[in-house]
Structure formats: structure tokens, C-alpha cells
Enzyme design. Structure first.
Site, short mmCIF file in Angstrom:
data_model
loop_
_atom_site.label_atom_id
_atom_site.label_comp_id
_atom_site.label_asym_id
_atom_site.label_seq_id
_atom_site.Cartn_x
_atom_site.Cartn_y
_atom_site.Cartn_z
N SER A 1 130.75 41.43 0.05
CA SER A 1 129.73 42.15 0.81
C SER A 1 129.34 41.33 2.03
CB SER A 1 128.51 42.38 -0.08
OG SER A 1 127.46 42.96 0.66
N LYS B 1 132.89 45.26 2.07
CA LYS B 1 131.65 46.07 2.12
C LYS B 1 130.85 45.57 3.32
CE LYS B 1 127.39 46.03 -0.62
NZ LYS B 1 126.88 46.02 -2.03
N LYS C 1 127.28 46.11 5.64
CA LYS C 1 125.94 46.68 5.70
C LYS C 1 125.78 47.51 6.98
CE LYS C 1 124.29 44.63 2.01
NZ LYS C 1 123.78 45.34 0.82
N ASP D 1 127.13 49.96 3.04
CA ASP D 1 125.93 49.95 2.20
C ASP D 1 124.71 50.03 3.12
OD1 ASP D 1 124.57 47.66 -0.34
OD2 ASP D 1 123.91 49.61 0.39
N GLU E 1 127.17 53.49 0.16
CA GLU E 1 126.27 53.03 -0.90
C GLU E 1 124.82 53.23 -0.48
OE1 GLU E 1 127.09 48.97 -1.97
OE2 GLU E 1 125.33 48.81 -3.27
N ASP F 1 122.98 52.52 -5.90
CA ASP F 1 122.62 51.14 -6.28
C ASP F 1 121.14 51.17 -6.67
OD1 ASP F 1 122.73 47.94 -4.41
OD2 ASP F 1 121.77 48.50 -6.28
N LYS G 1 124.30 46.79 -11.51
CA LYS G 1 123.80 45.42 -11.42
C LYS G 1 123.05 45.16 -12.73
CE LYS G 1 123.36 45.28 -6.39
NZ LYS G 1 122.44 45.11 -5.23
N GLY H 1 126.13 42.74 -6.54
CA GLY H 1 125.59 41.38 -6.55
C GLY H 1 124.18 41.35 -5.98
O1 LIG Z 1 125.73 39.38 -3.97
C1 LIG Z 1 126.30 39.70 -2.89
O2 LIG Z 1 127.38 39.29 -2.53
C2 LIG Z 1 125.58 40.66 -1.94
C3 LIG Z 1 125.32 41.99 -2.59
C4 LIG Z 1 124.48 42.82 -1.70
O3 LIG Z 1 125.02 43.48 -0.84
C5 LIG Z 1 123.01 42.80 -1.87
C6 LIG Z 1 122.34 41.58 -1.80
C7 LIG Z 1 120.94 41.57 -1.96
C8 LIG Z 1 120.25 42.74 -2.18
C9 LIG Z 1 120.93 43.96 -2.25
C10 LIG Z 1 122.32 43.98 -2.09
C11 LIG Z 1 123.03 45.30 -2.23
O4 LIG Z 1 124.13 45.41 -2.76
O5 LIG Z 1 122.42 46.29 -1.86
MG LIG Z 2 123.68 47.79 -2.45
#
Ligand SMILES: O=C(O)CCC(=O)c1ccccc1C(=O)O
Ligand SMILES: [Mg+2]
Length: 379
Positions: A136, A162, A164, A189, A214, A239, A263, A291
Site C-alpha cells: 500500500s 495499492k 491512496k 483506496d 477500496e 475496509d 483487518k 494493514g
Molecule cells: O499497513 C499498511 O501497509 C498500510 C495499510 C493502509 O493502507 C492503511 C494504513 C492505516 C490506516 C488505514 C489503511 C487502509 O488500508 O485504509
Molecule cells: Mg483501506
């Protein structure tokens, strides 16, 4: 099994790189490693993954610490249990606070696996010897920097990328990504940054052949995601909305998503994750393990749950070195060409290295039988 005491090791860990989502930028993680100790002195470990602030969900580490210290640890110490599944039943009268519950429960699962000389993966019912992982990537200051990061991670062999997104950093940015990387397995995401008013914009992401989008809409929402999924081709993955088995059941029945990011912390632990896993499998809804920027203990729990059969898509459990100069476990989690080997050692399969951990340690709170007042809340 009987837990003699719990130790809550509160850490502050500086991240190697800032991680930016639509709800903010994280440069360090406030993490609690939960240690469950039996009468023989054997320890199991869990990780509470609550954020520093209530921006991802209603929990934050200060609230989780109070919940674990005042309620959840004492209740488990006061009760003899025969299987970790009983932890959820003991804690369920207390509403939500799932990440706090999961931290306590995870330590009990690890201890139970070690007491039975089995890996955590085998103990939760997993069969895989290795798991595919993706990565991510947070928002970067410029699209060009993001392209550089994607190239790095594609070269490292991660099985999916992934990215953001948020309003103003979405369609044109993903168009640039696809221009350079037309064929990589790619997902986005949004962390709840959009509303149904953005349906046309979200529909325009359909041209990029994304694996999924996501959590486009509000955390906790099930109904509007069902309306959105009917309007867009890209599979919706939930999520933040899937904070319980009941939420997963509602989302599946309403068609709110075609994929679920599980999660362990968000849904309240391994027992609830397994329940959601089995439900999703019955309805042909594929899963992957998300994560929360975990330290090594949380990463190892994520790997264990990913060995279950319906975790068929690469998750976010990247190498320890992606997040930390030095993780708190030995050996660290290493993804080789996007594959993580599942340890054959008992429990989580790696040692918690207290010499490494003490560099990050803010405090350790120990809860024993003496700290467990009679719970007047229920008999
Ligand atoms: O643990 C990781 O590698 C990041 C995962 C991530 O995108 C995330 C990290 C913190 C809070 C929310 C998210 C999410 O998946 O939305
Ligand atoms: Mg997420």
C-alpha cells in the site's frame, strides 16, 4: 488455559517514510504489544493496531489502553478458558472497542498455539506454506514521486500495488500511473473521501481496469456502497465499513461490495476474522488481509490469517523494512518477490526481541489477578 498476567508494552515507533491517506499523514506509530503470560512463564503476543487519533475508526491508542487495562485483560485473567474462541464471548458484552479486544485476543491465540506446539497459521486453520503480498503506497507530494515509488515496488516483485486517492488526486493521477504501468495489478483506496455525489467521477475510474476501489464512501456505510456498486464496473472493496461479522453479513446480502479487506484488529480479532472468512467463502466474496502500519507482531498475525483458503487476493503485509529501520521481531518479515514464507515455528513464528523493543518502549503496564476486581458488570 489460564493467563497469569498480561503486559501492555506501549511503543512509539518512527516510520521510515511518512504515510499519507485522505485522512492525514502518519510519521510515527503509537503501538501496543500485548503479552499474555501463563503460569509456566510462557508468553504469547498480540498487537493492538489502534491509530494515534480516532481518524480511521472511533478507537485510538489511549482509549484502547484503558479498555485493555480496565476491562479486557482483567476479565480474561479471571476466567479459565479452553480455547481462544472463548475470549470473544467473554468480551462481547462490552460494545465495540474491537482493536483493544483483538490485541488481547491475539496474545491468547499466540500463547495457545505455543502451548500446543503448533504454528499460529495451523491453529487458526490455515494450510498455506507461503502467501502472496502486495503493498500500500501513501499519497506522495507529486504524481512523479508516486510513479518512482511504484517502479521501486514493482521491481521488488510485490504482487499488487495499492494507491491512496482523495479528491483532486484521483483520475488524472491514476491515468498517469496507467500510462506508465498499463498492466500491473492496481487498486485504489479512498479511505471514505467521497460521497454518492461523486458517482460520475468514481465511474470514470472504470477505464483503468482497477482490481477494486477500496472504501470510497463513509466509514460504516453499507447502503450507499450498494447503490454505488450498481453504478460502477470496478469492484467495491470495503475496509472501514466492515467492523463486525454483522456488517459483513449486511454488506454481502445488500451487494455493497464484491471484495472485503479483512483487518484482524478492526473486526475484533482472529475468531471474528475466521467467522467473516467462512461467511464470505460461502458467498464467493474473495478476501485479502489489510494493514494498519503494524510492527512485526501484527504483521505475523496478518500472515497467519492470510493462510486461510478464501484469502485469495494479495494483501498489504509488506516487508518489515518497508516501515521500520528495525522491527521488534527476529527474524523480521521479508517479502521475496511478493511472497512471504510462513514460519514453521510455534505461534507467530518469530521471537519478540526485547532488546530491539526497548528502544521504542514508553511504558509497560502489568495486569495480574490482583488487578482484576470482581466484574460487577455481569455474572
Ligand atoms: O499497513 C499498511 O501497509 C498500510 C495499510 C493502509 O493502507 C492503511 C494504513 C492505516 C490506516 C488505514 C489503511 C487502509 O488500508 O485504509
Ligand atoms: Mg483501506
Amino acid at each position: 488455559m489460564k493467563i497469569k498476567e498480561f503486559k501492555l508494552h506501549e511503543l512509539e515507533m518512527e516510520m521510515k517514510h511518512p504515510f499519507t491517506t485522505s485522512f492525514g499523514t502518519q510519521t510515527k506509530r503509537h503501538i501496543t504489544i500485548v503479552e499474555a503470560v501463563n503460569a509456566d512463564g510462557l508468553s504469547g503476543f498480540g498487537e493492538c493496531v489502534a491509530g494515534e487519533d480516532p481518524l480511521y475508526s472511533e478507537e485510538f491508542m489511549d482509549s484502547a489502553m484503558i479498555a485493555m487495562k480496565k476491562y479486557f485483560a482483567p476479565i480474561i485473567i479471571k476466567n479459565e478458558i479452553s480455547h481462544p474462541d472463548e475470549v470473544w464471548d467473554l468480551l462481547v458484552p462490552f460494545k465495540k472497542n474491537n482493536m483493544a479486544k483483538a490485541g488481547i485476543e491475539g496474545a491468547v491465540w499466540d500463547l495457545y498455539a505455543k502451548e500446543n506446539d503448533r504454528t499460529l497459521a495451523e491453529t487458526v486453520g490455515g494450510r498455506k506454506a507461503e502467501v502472496d503480498v502486495g503493498i500500500s503506497l501513501g499519497l506522495e507530494d507529486t504524481d512523479e514521486l508516486l510513479l518512482d515509488r511504484i517502479q521501486e515496488k514493482v521491481d521488488e516483485g510485490y504482487k499488487r500495488i495499492k494507491v491512496k486517492i482523495k479528491p483532486g488526486r484521483d483520475v488524472s493521477m491514476i491515468r498517469k500511473v496507467r500510462a506508465v504501468f498499463p498492466d500491473i495489478p492496481l487498486m485504489v483506496d479512498a479511505n471514505s473521501a467521497y460521497t454518492l455525489d461523486d458517482t460520475e467521477l468514481l465511474k470514470s475510474l472504470d477505464e483503468f481496469n482497477l482490481m477494486m476501489i477500496e472504501q470510497p464512501l463513509a466509514a460504516g456505510d453499507i447502503v450507499d456502497h450498494a447503490k454505488l456498486q450498481k453504478e460502477i464496473k470496478t469492484p467495491v472493496c470495503l475496509d472501514e465499513s466492515i467492523d463486525s461479522y454483522q456488517a459483513a453479513k449486511a454488506a454481502i446480502e445488500l451487494g455493497s461490495c464484491e471484495i472485503i479487506n479483512v483487518k484482524v484488529g478492526r473486526v475484533g480479532g482472529i475468531t471474528q476474522s475466521k467467522k467473516i472468512h467462512d461467511l464470505a467463502e460461502r458467498h464467493n466474496i474473495p478476501l485479502w488481509c489489510g494493514g494498519m502500519l503494524e510492527a512485526g507482531v501484527g504483521r505475523l498475525h496478518n500472515i497467519a490469517i492470510t493462510t486461510l483458503s478464501n484469502f485469495t487476493l494479495p494483501g498489504d503485509t509488506a516487508s518489515s523494512s518497508r516501515y521500520w529501520e528495525e522491527d521488534i521481531i527476529t527474524p523480521e518479515v521479508v517479502a521475496e518477490q511478493g511472497v512471504v514464507q510462513v514460519s514453521g515455528k510455534p505461534g507467530i513464528g518469530a521471537e519478540v526481541d526485547f532488546n530491539k523493543m526497548k528502544k521504542y518502549l514508553k511504558q509497560t503496564i502489568t495486569i495480574t489477578e490482583d488487578d482484576a476486581p470482581d466484574m460487577v458488570f455481569f455474572d
